[in-house]
Design an enzyme around this catalytic site. Sequence first.
Site, PDB file in Angstrom:
ATOM      1  N   MET A 183       0.840  -1.198   0.000  1.00  0.00           N
ATOM      2  CA  MET A 183       0.000   0.000   0.000  1.00  0.00           C
ATOM      3  C   MET A 183       0.879   1.254   0.000  1.00  0.00           C
ATOM      4  O   MET A 183       0.445   2.337   0.378  1.00  0.00           O
ATOM      5  CB  MET A 183      -0.935  -0.008   1.204  1.00  0.00           C
TER       6      MET A 183
ATOM      7  N   LEU B 104       6.765   2.917   1.265  1.00  0.00           N
ATOM      8  CA  LEU B 104       7.606   1.739   1.446  1.00  0.00           C
ATOM      9  C   LEU B 104       8.749   1.997   2.425  1.00  0.00           C
ATOM     10  O   LEU B 104       9.260   3.110   2.519  1.00  0.00           O
ATOM     11  CB  LEU B 104       8.171   1.308   0.088  1.00  0.00           C
TER      12      LEU B 104
ATOM     13  N   HIS C 292       9.528  -3.578   3.166  1.00  0.00           N
ATOM     14  CA  HIS C 292       9.111  -3.816   1.780  1.00  0.00           C
ATOM     15  C   HIS C 292      10.328  -4.050   0.885  1.00  0.00           C
ATOM     16  O   HIS C 292      10.312  -4.926   0.018  1.00  0.00           O
ATOM     17  CB  HIS C 292       8.351  -2.607   1.227  1.00  0.00           C
TER      18      HIS C 292
ATOM     19  N   GLN D 171     -10.214  -2.054   2.504  1.00  0.00           N
ATOM     20  CA  GLN D 171      -9.753  -2.730   3.725  1.00  0.00           C
ATOM     21  C   GLN D 171      -9.631  -1.800   4.925  1.00  0.00           C
ATOM     22  O   GLN D 171      -9.145  -2.216   5.970  1.00  0.00           O
ATOM     23  CB  GLN D 171      -8.439  -3.468   3.451  1.00  0.00           C
TER      24      GLN D 171
ATOM     25  N   GLY E 149       4.867  -9.866   4.232  1.00  0.00           N
ATOM     26  CA  GLY E 149       5.584  -9.815   5.499  1.00  0.00           C
ATOM     27  C   GLY E 149       4.771 -10.516   6.581  1.00  0.00           C
ATOM     28  O   GLY E 149       3.538 -10.423   6.611  1.00  0.00           O
TER      29      GLY E 149
ATOM     30  N   LYS F 213       4.756  -9.735   9.633  1.00  0.00           N
ATOM     31  CA  LYS F 213       4.255  -8.827  10.682  1.00  0.00           C
ATOM     32  C   LYS F 213       2.723  -8.894  10.691  1.00  0.00           C
ATOM     33  O   LYS F 213       2.102  -8.906  11.734  1.00  0.00           O
ATOM     34  CB  LYS F 213       4.707  -7.391  10.445  1.00  0.00           C
TER      35      LYS F 213
ATOM     36  N   MET G 235       8.968  -2.722  11.576  1.00  0.00           N
ATOM     37  CA  MET G 235       8.805  -1.629  10.601  1.00  0.00           C
ATOM     38  C   MET G 235       7.392  -1.656  10.052  1.00  0.00           C
ATOM     39  O   MET G 235       6.828  -2.717   9.787  1.00  0.00           O
ATOM     40  CB  MET G 235       9.812  -1.784   9.479  1.00  0.00           C
ATOM     41  N   SER G 236       6.831  -0.466   9.924  1.00  0.00           N
ATOM     42  CA  SER G 236       5.458  -0.325   9.435  1.00  0.00           C
ATOM     43  C   SER G 236       5.301   1.073   8.862  1.00  0.00           C
ATOM     44  O   SER G 236       5.888   2.030   9.397  1.00  0.00           O
ATOM     45  CB  SER G 236       4.485  -0.520  10.606  1.00  0.00           C
TER      46      SER G 236
ATOM     47  N   ARG H  53       2.847   2.837   9.177  1.00  0.00           N
ATOM     48  CA  ARG H  53       2.140   3.643  10.187  1.00  0.00           C
ATOM     49  C   ARG H  53       3.085   4.228  11.243  1.00  0.00           C
ATOM     50  O   ARG H  53       2.700   5.160  11.951  1.00  0.00           O
ATOM     51  CB  ARG H  53       1.058   2.817  10.877  1.00  0.00           C
TER      52      ARG H  53
HETATM   53  O1  PAF Z   1      -0.256  -5.595   3.653  1.00  0.00           O
HETATM   54  C1  PAF Z   1      -0.652  -4.696   2.901  1.00  0.00           C
HETATM   55  O2  PAF Z   1       0.028  -3.708   2.650  1.00  0.00           O
HETATM   56  C2  PAF Z   1      -2.039  -4.816   2.262  1.00  0.00           C
HETATM   57  O3  PAF Z   1      -2.943  -5.375   3.144  1.00  0.00           O
HETATM   58  C3  PAF Z   1      -2.043  -5.556   0.918  1.00  0.00           C
HETATM   59  C4  PAF Z   1      -1.623  -7.018   1.079  1.00  0.00           C
HETATM   60  C5  PAF Z   1      -1.113  -4.864  -0.055  1.00  0.00           C
HETATM   61  C6  PAF Z   1      -3.443  -5.568   0.307  1.00  0.00           C
HETATM   62  O4  PAF Z   1      -3.897  -4.264   0.058  1.00  0.00           O
END
Ligand code: PAF
Length: 279
Positions: free
Chosen positions: A27, A30, A34, A58, A144, A146, A181-182, A184
């Site tokens: 998403m 990065l 990632h 989502q 990942g 996580k 790492m995230s 967010r």
């Molecule tokens: O983990 C994520 O970043 C998202 O949930 C994904 C797998 C790209 C789906 O939108």
Amino acid sequence: MKIIRSLAELRETLSVRDKVRSLVPTMGYLHEGHASLIRDARRESEQVCVNIFVNPLQFNNARDFETYPVSEDHDRAICEEAGADIVFVPTASEMLGAGPALQMAMPALTKNLCGPFRPGHFEGVLLIVAKLFHLFLPHKAYFGKKDYQQFRVIQRMVEDLSFPIDIIGCETIREADGLAMSSRNKNLKPEHREQAALMIRGFRIAEKAFNNGNANPADLAEIAQDVMLTGPDNRVEYTQVVDPETLEVLQEIEGDFVIAAAMHCGEVRLIDNLLIRGG
Ligand code: PAF
């Protein structure tokens, strides 16, 4: 590295499936986690595709969606450096049109952990990932761990629908103090940053307690949670000890298990988990 924005161009570019193709769905915004997925994909396949799409389906919380960080230039540089060949960056209308009528759900694997706290989240993930798999036709896809529940849900979808895709779960990449790492993490206030690392510290203390003979899952969850709550700005949503395959909450420990939690640190919701070897 080729940047693609339309479904038509993506299909055209990927119509021949003559190379071992991998997909890293993301998403955006990065980070090193990632980059490490993209580098693994680079090593293990011939054509590396990255998808960058903040999937509105989502997000169960409008504020989380609005504040989700976006930075295409930064993402492009990371993809390039890590060795991606194709980066797909669709708009929401390109990807979803007027919105899907289809619904997908996996109640058995989403009744615990984040499932009850994020209604509609895994349904949105399943739908977008299934669509990505159809669009890219990858041989391998990298996720990942996580997001352990997401990893299991996607693995199971691929099994149930017989997608010819290997789902590769990669170890969580952590900051020096252990914080996973995230994307967010960027939204963490500086005064909350140290408190955020209490989640992994809690898991590791629970792991020590287990290795010292405490095999009671409820005790281990409480030990970890007590550590998290020493951060005055931490609010724990759940801490659970689950089976790594079924994600059932364990009443007793018989083998490997996963301890997982979701915690609000200030205004930011963080998740993490640790696989603990049981035997
Ligand atoms: O983990 C994520 O970043 C998202 O949930 C994904 C797998 C790209 C789906 O939108």
